[in-house]
Scaffold this motif. Structure first.
Motif, PDB file in Angstrom:
ATOM      1  N   ARG A  87       0.823  -1.213   0.000  1.00  0.00           N
ATOM      2  CA  ARG A  87       0.000   0.000   0.000  1.00  0.00           C
ATOM      3  C   ARG A  87       0.856   1.262   0.000  1.00  0.00           C
ATOM      4  N   LEU A  88       1.955   1.262   0.746  1.00  0.00           N
ATOM      5  CA  LEU A  88       2.750   2.476   0.907  1.00  0.00           C
ATOM      6  C   LEU A  88       3.799   2.676  -0.183  1.00  0.00           C
ATOM      7  N   LEU A  89       4.382   1.596  -0.667  1.00  0.00           N
ATOM      8  CA  LEU A  89       5.493   1.701  -1.610  1.00  0.00           C
ATOM      9  C   LEU A  89       5.052   1.329  -3.009  1.00  0.00           C
ATOM     10  N   HIS A  90       4.272   2.161  -3.619  1.00  0.00           N
ATOM     11  CA  HIS A  90       3.841   1.878  -4.979  1.00  0.00           C
ATOM     12  C   HIS A  90       4.796   2.541  -5.961  1.00  0.00           C
ATOM     13  N   HIS A  91       4.874   1.995  -7.158  1.00  0.00           N
ATOM     14  CA  HIS A  91       5.781   2.499  -8.184  1.00  0.00           C
ATOM     15  C   HIS A  91       5.245   3.801  -8.751  1.00  0.00           C
ATOM     16  N   ARG A  92       6.148   4.776  -8.826  1.00  0.00           N
ATOM     17  CA  ARG A  92       5.782   6.064  -9.415  1.00  0.00           C
ATOM     18  C   ARG A  92       6.698   6.332 -10.591  1.00  0.00           C
ATOM     19  N   GLY A  93       6.187   7.016 -11.566  1.00  0.00           N
ATOM     20  CA  GLY A  93       6.970   7.369 -12.738  1.00  0.00           C
ATOM     21  C   GLY A  93       8.000   8.436 -12.413  1.00  0.00           C
ATOM     22  N   ALA A  94       8.911   8.690 -13.359  1.00  0.00           N
ATOM     23  CA  ALA A  94       9.971   9.670 -13.137  1.00  0.00           C
ATOM     24  C   ALA A  94       9.406  11.076 -12.966  1.00  0.00           C
ATOM     25  N   ALA A  95       8.285  11.369 -13.591  1.00  0.00           N
ATOM     26  CA  ALA A  95       7.693  12.703 -13.485  1.00  0.00           C
ATOM     27  C   ALA A  95       7.088  12.945 -12.106  1.00  0.00           C
ATOM     28  N   GLU A  96       6.756  11.907 -11.377  1.00  0.00           N
ATOM     29  CA  GLU A  96       6.105  12.047 -10.077  1.00  0.00           C
ATOM     30  C   GLU A  96       7.073  12.105  -8.906  1.00  0.00           C
ATOM     31  N   THR A  97       8.367  11.896  -9.127  1.00  0.00           N
ATOM     32  CA  THR A  97       9.320  11.888  -8.026  1.00  0.00           C
ATOM     33  C   THR A  97       9.686  13.317  -7.636  1.00  0.00           C
ATOM     34  N   SER A  98       9.942  13.512  -6.350  1.00  0.00           N
ATOM     35  CA  SER A  98      10.304  14.836  -5.857  1.00  0.00           C
ATOM     36  C   SER A  98      11.809  15.053  -6.000  1.00  0.00           C
ATOM     37  N   ALA A  99      12.239  16.287  -5.804  1.00  0.00           N
ATOM     38  CA  ALA A  99      13.667  16.607  -5.890  1.00  0.00           C
ATOM     39  C   ALA A  99      14.437  15.877  -4.794  1.00  0.00           C
ATOM     40  N   PHE A 100      13.847  15.800  -3.602  1.00  0.00           N
ATOM     41  CA  PHE A 100      14.496  15.083  -2.497  1.00  0.00           C
ATOM     42  C   PHE A 100      14.720  13.621  -2.857  1.00  0.00           C
ATOM     43  N   GLU A 101      13.716  13.010  -3.453  1.00  0.00           N
ATOM     44  CA  GLU A 101      13.826  11.607  -3.863  1.00  0.00           C
ATOM     45  C   GLU A 101      14.925  11.413  -4.899  1.00  0.00           C
ATOM     46  N   ARG A 102      15.001  12.311  -5.867  1.00  0.00           N
ATOM     47  CA  ARG A 102      16.037  12.207  -6.897  1.00  0.00           C
ATOM     48  C   ARG A 102      17.426  12.361  -6.301  1.00  0.00           C
ATOM     49  N   HIS A 103      17.583  13.318  -5.367  1.00  0.00           N
ATOM     50  CA  HIS A 103      18.894  13.536  -4.751  1.00  0.00           C
ATOM     51  C   HIS A 103      19.308  12.366  -3.865  1.00  0.00           C
ATOM     52  N   THR A 104      18.376  11.841  -3.090  1.00  0.00           N
ATOM     53  CA  THR A 104      18.731  10.707  -2.235  1.00  0.00           C
ATOM     54  C   THR A 104      19.022   9.467  -3.074  1.00  0.00           C
ATOM     55  N   ARG A 105      18.283   9.260  -4.161  1.00  0.00           N
ATOM     56  CA  ARG A 105      18.559   8.124  -5.035  1.00  0.00           C
ATOM     57  C   ARG A 105      19.948   8.266  -5.664  1.00  0.00           C
ATOM     58  N   ALA A 106      20.310   9.492  -6.090  1.00  0.00           N
ATOM     59  CA  ALA A 106      21.636   9.724  -6.656  1.00  0.00           C
ATOM     60  C   ALA A 106      22.722   9.475  -5.611  1.00  0.00           C
ATOM     61  N   PHE A 107      22.468   9.907  -4.361  1.00  0.00           N
ATOM     62  CA  PHE A 107      23.438   9.681  -3.289  1.00  0.00           C
ATOM     63  C   PHE A 107      23.633   8.191  -3.035  1.00  0.00           C
ATOM     64  N   PHE A 108      22.552   7.438  -2.946  1.00  0.00           N
ATOM     65  CA  PHE A 108      22.669   6.006  -2.688  1.00  0.00           C
ATOM     66  C   PHE A 108      23.313   5.276  -3.867  1.00  0.00           C
ATOM     67  N   ASP A 109      23.003   5.693  -5.079  1.00  0.00           N
ATOM     68  CA  ASP A 109      23.648   5.084  -6.242  1.00  0.00           C
ATOM     69  C   ASP A 109      25.149   5.345  -6.229  1.00  0.00           C
ATOM     70  N   ALA A 110      25.551   6.570  -5.876  1.00  0.00           N
ATOM     71  CA  ALA A 110      26.982   6.893  -5.794  1.00  0.00           C
ATOM     72  C   ALA A 110      27.650   6.096  -4.680  1.00  0.00           C
ATOM     73  N   THR A 111      26.964   5.933  -3.557  1.00  0.00           N
ATOM     74  CA  THR A 111      27.509   5.148  -2.447  1.00  0.00           C
ATOM     75  C   THR A 111      27.704   3.692  -2.866  1.00  0.00           C
ATOM     76  N   ILE A 112      26.746   3.142  -3.571  1.00  0.00           N
ATOM     77  CA  ILE A 112      26.846   1.752  -4.024  1.00  0.00           C
ATOM     78  C   ILE A 112      27.983   1.603  -5.035  1.00  0.00           C
ATOM     79  N   ARG A 113      28.128   2.563  -5.953  1.00  0.00           N
ATOM     80  CA  ARG A 113      29.230   2.506  -6.916  1.00  0.00           C
ATOM     81  C   ARG A 113      30.578   2.591  -6.210  1.00  0.00           C
ATOM     82  N   GLY A 114      30.699   3.479  -5.215  1.00  0.00           N
ATOM     83  CA  GLY A 114      31.938   3.595  -4.448  1.00  0.00           C
ATOM     84  C   GLY A 114      32.255   2.314  -3.698  1.00  0.00           C
TER      85      GLY A 114
END
Length: 72
Positions: A33-60
């Motif tokens: 119920r809480l974690l439904h898939h949203r398209g790229a247009a529906e994501t917030s700036a905070f979500e995009r930044h945190t996703r980029a941070f976690f992706d960079a952490t995983i790559r490192g």
């Protein structure tokens, strides 16, 4: 003293069973119920930044792990 430990063991076993039932039934339903898939247009700036941070952490971590495993 033995009766006290027996009662405690039964209480502990019942709480483990209740926890298992909740974790196998209620938690997946709440996640669905809480974690439904949203398209790229529906994501917030905070979500995009945190996703980029976690992706960079995983790559490192991946690079560091590769270096460590290559130089054992």
């Amino acid at each position: 003293m033995g009766r006290l430990f027996h009662e405690f063991a039964i209480t502990l076993a019942v709480t483990i069973v209740i926890s298992a039932v909740v974790s196998l039934t209620l938690v997946p339903m709440l996640c669905a119920r809480l974690l439904h898939h949203r398209g790229a247009a529906e994501t917030s700036a905070f979500e995009r930044h945190t996703r980029a941070f976690f992706d960079a952490t995983i790559r490192g971590y991946d690079r560091a792990l590769g270096v460590v495993l290559d130089n054992q």
